[in-house]
Design a protein around this motif. Structure first.
Motif, PDB file in Angstrom:
ATOM      1  N   GLY A  88      24.325  11.015  -2.432  1.00 19.75           N
ATOM      2  CA  GLY A  88      23.546  11.410  -1.273  1.00 19.75           C
ATOM      3  C   GLY A  88      22.607  12.567  -1.542  1.00 19.75           C
ATOM      4  N   ARG A 142      25.997   5.489   8.236  1.00 23.52           N
ATOM      5  CA  ARG A 142      24.899   5.346   7.280  1.00 23.52           C
ATOM      6  C   ARG A 142      23.567   5.751   7.906  1.00 23.52           C
ATOM      7  N   ASP A 145      23.402   9.374   7.853  1.00 29.21           N
ATOM      8  CA  ASP A 145      23.184   9.856   6.485  1.00 29.21           C
ATOM      9  C   ASP A 145      21.773   9.573   5.978  1.00 29.21           C
TER      10      ASP A 145
END
Length: 365
Positions: A88, A142, A145
């Motif tokens: 990430g 997700r 994120d």
């Protein structure tokens, strides 16, 4: 890398690829980061009748370093669409880079516990989906994120991937959040499941095994798109000593294209441990285009598959064509790719969002 996005450049005497063919010699203005209309005060580059195409888009990559973006830029690939990453922080840093290849990403893929991809190094840390009830939570995480789209790994029924009900629930949850779903599909059974679930884009094609004509018709009728990743499938076929089946893989892509299924160019370029083949970042897209032509696409259709088509189907409305107001993602070629698709390797100059990049010294055949 060189150039200054505050400068204005008029590329004169250039033939522009418009998605179908080449126009008469014209002038294209780079005005900062976008394509402009007013050449007043611009520096001038006489292209001498060379070919200008939109910056290329690789619709399936796996990025592993900040330097990878400049590798893409050096080969005229001005947009890279990452199809799964467990890093990430790296993806966030890649997104922040400007004046080079632009990035979109899926983030952490959605996988089930018994599928082949669950055995890939690093995947053990990924929370697996156990049923439809998990879909909303996993998709929402997700999205938080920063995933631009959702990647789901599908296997043939009974082979360890999410079941049909779970796959459909992921698609519903993603669409409710305004995200497309891209599904890993390497078998005819996974293809059928993806269509049943309403997946937007299917990535990979089976090696050897044909997709039934009825499912190809359903793909076309349902508005699905396919990223064949032929560079990866060819390499994997060689690694596993099944190259004799690769012609059938090319035939599958030809059948999809003939049926009207949009084909998007993507390579699966990666340097990931546990993956059988590693198409090189940037350079492999040129081979992908050549494989698409071998599969039956015209050179113009292959270029469309690496420019306007992925821009459209991934919602990138600011690129994929050469028109005023769009990003100045451009590649200047010394040969005509509509005569020979290998001419995409004859790169004279590259601009990523108006910043010029030096071409790689040699593009491997």
């Amino acid at each position: 890398m060189r150039g200054d996005t505050n400068n204005k450049l008029a590329i004169r005497n250039v033939r522009v690829f418009d998605g179908h063919g080449l126009g008469e010699p014209a002038t294209v203005v780079i005005d900062g980061t976008v394509i402009g209309t007013d050449a007043t005060g611009a520096q001038t580059l006489d292209a001498g009748g060379a070919i200008l195409i939109p910056g290329l888009i690789d619709a399936h990559v796996h990025l592993d370093s900040l330097d990878a973006l400049d590798s893409y830029a050096a080969y005229g690939v001005t947009t890279a669409l990452d199809m799964a990453s467990l890093q990430g922080e790296l993806m966030a840093a890649l997104r922040e880079r400007t004046a080079t290849t632009d990035v979109r990403g899926a983030g952490v893929p959605i996988i089930a516990s018994a599928g082949v991809h669950a055995q890939v190094p690093g995947m053990a840390q990924v929370e697996v989906i156990t049923g439809p009830a998990d879909a909303e939570t996993m998709v929402a995480q997700r999205v938080r994120d920063g995933s631009d789209y959702i990647k789901m790994v599908l296997e043939a029924p009974g082979e360890g991937g999410p079941d049909a009900e779970t796959a459909a629930a992921v698609v519903r949850a993603a669409h409710a959040c305004g995200r497309a779903v891209i599904a890993h599909t390497i078998t005819p059974g996974a293809y059928a499941m993806a269509v049943d679930a309403g997946v937007d884009i299917l990535t990979h094609v089976p090696i050897g095994a044909r997709i039934p004509a009825a499912d190809i018709d359903r793909l076309a009728a349902g508005g699905h798109q396919v990223v064949p990743t032929l560079a990866m499938m060819e390499g994997a076929a060689e690694i596993y000593s099944v190259s004799k089946y690769f012609d059938a893989t090319l035939a599958t892509v030809g059948a999809l294209h003939a049926a009207g299924v949009p084909i998007l160019a993507g390579t699966d370029a990666n340097r990931m441990p546990g993956i059988p083949f590693h198409p090189p970042h940037g350079a492999s897209l040129h081979h992908e285009l050549e494989l698409l032509v071998r599969a039956g696409l015209s050179p113009a259709a292959a270029l469309h598959a690496a420019t306007a088509a992925p821009a459209r189907h991934f919602g990138l409305s600011d690129r994929g064509a050469i028109a005023p107001g769009l990003r100045a993602d451009l590649v200047l070629l010394d040969a005509d790719p509509l005569v020979d698709i290998a001419a995409t390797r004859a790169i004279r100059a590259i601009w990523c969002g108006g910043t010029e990049h030096a071409p790689a010294q040699a593009l491997p055949a």
